[in-house]
Design a protein around this motif. Structure first.
Motif, PDB file in Angstrom:
ATOM      1  N   ALA A 181       0.827  -1.206   0.000  1.00  0.00           N
ATOM      2  CA  ALA A 181       0.000   0.000   0.000  1.00  0.00           C
ATOM      3  C   ALA A 181       0.861   1.255   0.000  1.00  0.00           C
ATOM      4  O   ALA A 181       0.583   2.222  -0.714  1.00  0.00           O
ATOM      5  CB  ALA A 181      -0.925  -0.003   1.212  1.00  0.00           C
ATOM      6  N   PHE A 182       1.921   1.232   0.815  1.00  0.00           N
ATOM      7  CA  PHE A 182       2.790   2.408   0.906  1.00  0.00           C
ATOM      8  C   PHE A 182       3.470   2.714  -0.431  1.00  0.00           C
ATOM      9  O   PHE A 182       3.433   3.840  -0.923  1.00  0.00           O
ATOM     10  CB  PHE A 182       3.859   2.194   1.988  1.00  0.00           C
ATOM     11  CG  PHE A 182       4.910   3.271   1.992  1.00  0.00           C
ATOM     12  CD1 PHE A 182       4.621   4.541   2.464  1.00  0.00           C
ATOM     13  CD2 PHE A 182       6.181   3.019   1.489  1.00  0.00           C
ATOM     14  CE1 PHE A 182       5.591   5.543   2.451  1.00  0.00           C
ATOM     15  CE2 PHE A 182       7.150   4.000   1.474  1.00  0.00           C
ATOM     16  CZ  PHE A 182       6.854   5.270   1.968  1.00  0.00           C
ATOM     17  N   PHE A 183       4.085   1.715  -1.016  1.00  0.00           N
ATOM     18  CA  PHE A 183       4.834   1.959  -2.239  1.00  0.00           C
ATOM     19  C   PHE A 183       3.935   2.239  -3.440  1.00  0.00           C
ATOM     20  O   PHE A 183       4.353   2.874  -4.406  1.00  0.00           O
ATOM     21  CB  PHE A 183       5.794   0.803  -2.526  1.00  0.00           C
ATOM     22  CG  PHE A 183       7.011   0.842  -1.663  1.00  0.00           C
ATOM     23  CD1 PHE A 183       7.973   1.824  -1.831  1.00  0.00           C
ATOM     24  CD2 PHE A 183       7.182  -0.076  -0.640  1.00  0.00           C
ATOM     25  CE1 PHE A 183       9.090   1.894  -1.012  1.00  0.00           C
ATOM     26  CE2 PHE A 183       8.297  -0.024   0.188  1.00  0.00           C
ATOM     27  CZ  PHE A 183       9.254   0.967  -0.009  1.00  0.00           C
ATOM     28  N   ARG A 184       2.700   1.789  -3.354  1.00  0.00           N
ATOM     29  CA  ARG A 184       1.754   2.103  -4.416  1.00  0.00           C
ATOM     30  C   ARG A 184       1.589   3.624  -4.515  1.00  0.00           C
ATOM     31  O   ARG A 184       1.638   4.193  -5.595  1.00  0.00           O
ATOM     32  CB  ARG A 184       0.413   1.427  -4.114  1.00  0.00           C
ATOM     33  CG  ARG A 184      -0.520   1.348  -5.299  1.00  0.00           C
ATOM     34  CD  ARG A 184      -1.520   0.225  -5.144  1.00  0.00           C
ATOM     35  NE  ARG A 184      -2.073   0.088  -3.806  1.00  0.00           N
ATOM     36  CZ  ARG A 184      -2.343  -1.083  -3.230  1.00  0.00           C
ATOM     37  NH1 ARG A 184      -2.101  -2.213  -3.864  1.00  0.00           N
ATOM     38  NH2 ARG A 184      -2.853  -1.134  -2.024  1.00  0.00           N
ATOM     39  N   LEU A 185       1.403   4.270  -3.362  1.00  0.00           N
ATOM     40  CA  LEU A 185       1.254   5.724  -3.372  1.00  0.00           C
ATOM     41  C   LEU A 185       2.604   6.428  -3.455  1.00  0.00           C
ATOM     42  O   LEU A 185       2.695   7.522  -3.994  1.00  0.00           O
ATOM     43  CB  LEU A 185       0.522   6.193  -2.110  1.00  0.00           C
ATOM     44  CG  LEU A 185      -0.999   6.212  -2.193  1.00  0.00           C
ATOM     45  CD1 LEU A 185      -1.586   7.028  -1.054  1.00  0.00           C
ATOM     46  CD2 LEU A 185      -1.486   6.784  -3.503  1.00  0.00           C
TER      47      LEU A 185
ATOM     48  N   PHE B 105       3.406   6.891  -6.933  1.00  0.00           N
ATOM     49  CA  PHE B 105       2.471   7.805  -7.589  1.00  0.00           C
ATOM     50  C   PHE B 105       2.721   9.254  -7.185  1.00  0.00           C
ATOM     51  O   PHE B 105       2.724  10.153  -8.009  1.00  0.00           O
ATOM     52  CB  PHE B 105       1.029   7.410  -7.260  1.00  0.00           C
ATOM     53  CG  PHE B 105       0.007   8.274  -7.933  1.00  0.00           C
ATOM     54  CD1 PHE B 105      -0.243   8.151  -9.289  1.00  0.00           C
ATOM     55  CD2 PHE B 105      -0.704   9.215  -7.200  1.00  0.00           C
ATOM     56  CE1 PHE B 105      -1.192   8.950  -9.907  1.00  0.00           C
ATOM     57  CE2 PHE B 105      -1.656  10.015  -7.821  1.00  0.00           C
ATOM     58  CZ  PHE B 105      -1.892   9.875  -9.172  1.00  0.00           C
ATOM     59  N   TYR B 106       2.910   9.477  -5.868  1.00  0.00           N
ATOM     60  CA  TYR B 106       3.027  10.837  -5.360  1.00  0.00           C
ATOM     61  C   TYR B 106       4.453  11.336  -5.168  1.00  0.00           C
ATOM     62  O   TYR B 106       4.806  12.422  -5.580  1.00  0.00           O
ATOM     63  CB  TYR B 106       2.340  10.949  -3.987  1.00  0.00           C
ATOM     64  CG  TYR B 106       0.848  11.004  -4.036  1.00  0.00           C
ATOM     65  CD1 TYR B 106       0.184  11.951  -4.807  1.00  0.00           C
ATOM     66  CD2 TYR B 106       0.088  10.115  -3.288  1.00  0.00           C
ATOM     67  CE1 TYR B 106      -1.196  12.005  -4.829  1.00  0.00           C
ATOM     68  CE2 TYR B 106      -1.298  10.169  -3.311  1.00  0.00           C
ATOM     69  CZ  TYR B 106      -1.931  11.109  -4.079  1.00  0.00           C
ATOM     70  OH  TYR B 106      -3.288  11.162  -4.094  1.00  0.00           O
ATOM     71  N   SER B 107       5.264  10.522  -4.489  1.00  0.00           N
ATOM     72  CA  SER B 107       6.499  11.029  -3.940  1.00  0.00           C
ATOM     73  C   SER B 107       7.459  11.558  -4.984  1.00  0.00           C
ATOM     74  O   SER B 107       8.000  12.652  -4.847  1.00  0.00           O
ATOM     75  CB  SER B 107       7.189   9.946  -3.107  1.00  0.00           C
ATOM     76  OG  SER B 107       8.197  10.514  -2.334  1.00  0.00           O
ATOM     77  N   GLY B 108       7.703  10.783  -6.019  1.00  0.00           N
ATOM     78  CA  GLY B 108       8.622  11.246  -7.046  1.00  0.00           C
ATOM     79  C   GLY B 108       8.128  12.513  -7.699  1.00  0.00           C
ATOM     80  O   GLY B 108       8.873  13.475  -7.886  1.00  0.00           O
ATOM     81  N   ARG B 109       6.846  12.535  -8.010  1.00  0.00           N
ATOM     82  CA  ARG B 109       6.275  13.706  -8.656  1.00  0.00           C
ATOM     83  C   ARG B 109       6.334  14.920  -7.730  1.00  0.00           C
ATOM     84  O   ARG B 109       6.676  16.024  -8.140  1.00  0.00           O
ATOM     85  CB  ARG B 109       4.823  13.419  -9.035  1.00  0.00           C
ATOM     86  CG  ARG B 109       4.173  14.540  -9.830  1.00  0.00           C
ATOM     87  CD  ARG B 109       2.747  14.191 -10.218  1.00  0.00           C
ATOM     88  NE  ARG B 109       1.875  14.147  -9.048  1.00  0.00           N
ATOM     89  CZ  ARG B 109       0.572  13.931  -9.137  1.00  0.00           C
ATOM     90  NH1 ARG B 109       0.008  13.691 -10.307  1.00  0.00           N
ATOM     91  NH2 ARG B 109      -0.174  13.909  -8.049  1.00  0.00           N
ATOM     92  N   SER B 110       6.012  14.698  -6.447  1.00  0.00           N
ATOM     93  CA  SER B 110       6.017  15.783  -5.488  1.00  0.00           C
ATOM     94  C   SER B 110       7.423  16.333  -5.274  1.00  0.00           C
ATOM     95  O   SER B 110       7.635  17.541  -5.205  1.00  0.00           O
ATOM     96  CB  SER B 110       5.451  15.291  -4.149  1.00  0.00           C
ATOM     97  OG  SER B 110       5.510  16.304  -3.187  1.00  0.00           O
ATOM     98  N   LEU B 111       8.411  15.442  -5.164  1.00  0.00           N
ATOM     99  CA  LEU B 111       9.792  15.863  -4.952  1.00  0.00           C
ATOM    100  C   LEU B 111      10.282  16.713  -6.110  1.00  0.00           C
ATOM    101  O   LEU B 111      10.880  17.774  -5.923  1.00  0.00           O
ATOM    102  CB  LEU B 111      10.695  14.634  -4.780  1.00  0.00           C
ATOM    103  CG  LEU B 111      12.188  14.906  -4.568  1.00  0.00           C
ATOM    104  CD1 LEU B 111      12.392  15.737  -3.305  1.00  0.00           C
ATOM    105  CD2 LEU B 111      12.958  13.601  -4.482  1.00  0.00           C
ATOM    106  N   GLN B 112      10.038  16.250  -7.331  1.00  0.00           N
ATOM    107  CA  GLN B 112      10.473  17.004  -8.504  1.00  0.00           C
ATOM    108  C   GLN B 112       9.798  18.367  -8.554  1.00  0.00           C
ATOM    109  O   GLN B 112      10.423  19.382  -8.861  1.00  0.00           O
ATOM    110  CB  GLN B 112      10.143  16.212  -9.771  1.00  0.00           C
ATOM    111  CG  GLN B 112      11.000  14.963  -9.940  1.00  0.00           C
ATOM    112  CD  GLN B 112      10.549  14.130 -11.129  1.00  0.00           C
ATOM    113  OE1 GLN B 112       9.598  14.472 -11.823  1.00  0.00           O
ATOM    114  NE2 GLN B 112      11.236  13.027 -11.364  1.00  0.00           N
ATOM    115  N   ALA B 113       8.508  18.391  -8.233  1.00  0.00           N
ATOM    116  CA  ALA B 113       7.758  19.641  -8.274  1.00  0.00           C
ATOM    117  C   ALA B 113       8.277  20.626  -7.228  1.00  0.00           C
ATOM    118  O   ALA B 113       8.458  21.806  -7.505  1.00  0.00           O
ATOM    119  CB  ALA B 113       6.278  19.372  -8.054  1.00  0.00           C
TER     120      ALA B 113
END
Length: 225
Positions: free
Chosen positions: A142-146, A149-157
């Protein structure tokens, strides 16, 4: 010869009945393992949990996510801001990906479903006391699913917009609908400091209002809704 390892422990759950159950479980481990759990206190709210953590400096906090007046995620963020150095093991009935992801992102050392407590608690404690993160297979999925989805995109942003860590935290609570006063309380800073961070955030996002900032933050993937 095996040496007993004492772990000062704070129980945080708004249900007295569950806290009693935890005490019974820890008493069992005290007589059947190399762990010696010393319960230093109990808390039923975020405020109580943070107060006892700063006063007692327990080695371990067993934390529920259903806590008044907000939730255990807020408790984790508050503990981070008061520089709590111990371990936090989340014990929750929440199985939703979003709760697991947010708890781990906020600084939990592990996440354990309440109905798996009897079978996984010992492994969880052993893991986090060895300075490792504990996630059972179902929780990790469950953790890695999100995370992907979120973390890489959020970090780059965030890097592209050049938000500081504190600005990201202020933005998170802004998106959650918190007022300046509520953000100040959650992050243990003054309202004036919140306003200063918001001014910086608005400038970096090139917006003029809270609503515009929320919309742009979500659009860019800076925070999770």
């Amino acid at each position: 010869m095996n040496t007993l390892r004492t772990i000062s422990t704070l129980l945080v759950d708004d249900e007295p009945r569950f806290r009693r159950g935890l005490r019974t479980l820890l008493d069992f481990y005290n007589t059947n393992s190399n762990w010696q759990f010393e319960i230093t206190g109990e808390a039923a709210s975020v405020e109580q949990a943070v107060k006892l953590a700063t006063e007692q400096h327990p080695t371990l906090i067993l934390l529920d996510l259903e806590l008044p007046p907000s939730d255990g995620i807020n408790a984790l963020l508050c503990l981070k801001h008061v520089s709590y150095k111990g371990k936090v093991l989340v014990l929750s009935a929440h199985r939703e990906d979003e709760w697991i992801f947010r708890a781990m992102q906020a600084g939990a050392s592990g996440y354990l479903f309440k109905d798996c407590l009897a079978t996984q608690f010992c492994e969880a404690i052993q893991t986090i006391m060895n300075d490792e993160i504990y996630l059972a297979p179902a929780v990790a999925t469950a953790f890695f699913r999100l995370f992907h989805f979120y973390s890489g995109r959020s970090l780059q942003a965030c890097q592209a917009v050049h938000l500081t860590e504190r600005e990201q935290e202020v933005l998170h609570w802004l998106v959650q609908g918190a007022s300046n006063e509520e953000i100040a309380s959650k992050l243990y800073i003054t309202v004036a400091t919140v306003k200063a961070h918001l001014t910086a955030i608005f400038e970096k996002l090139n917006v003029n209002s809270r609503t515009q900032a929320i919309v742009k933050a979500l659009k860019l993937g800076l925070v999770c809704a």
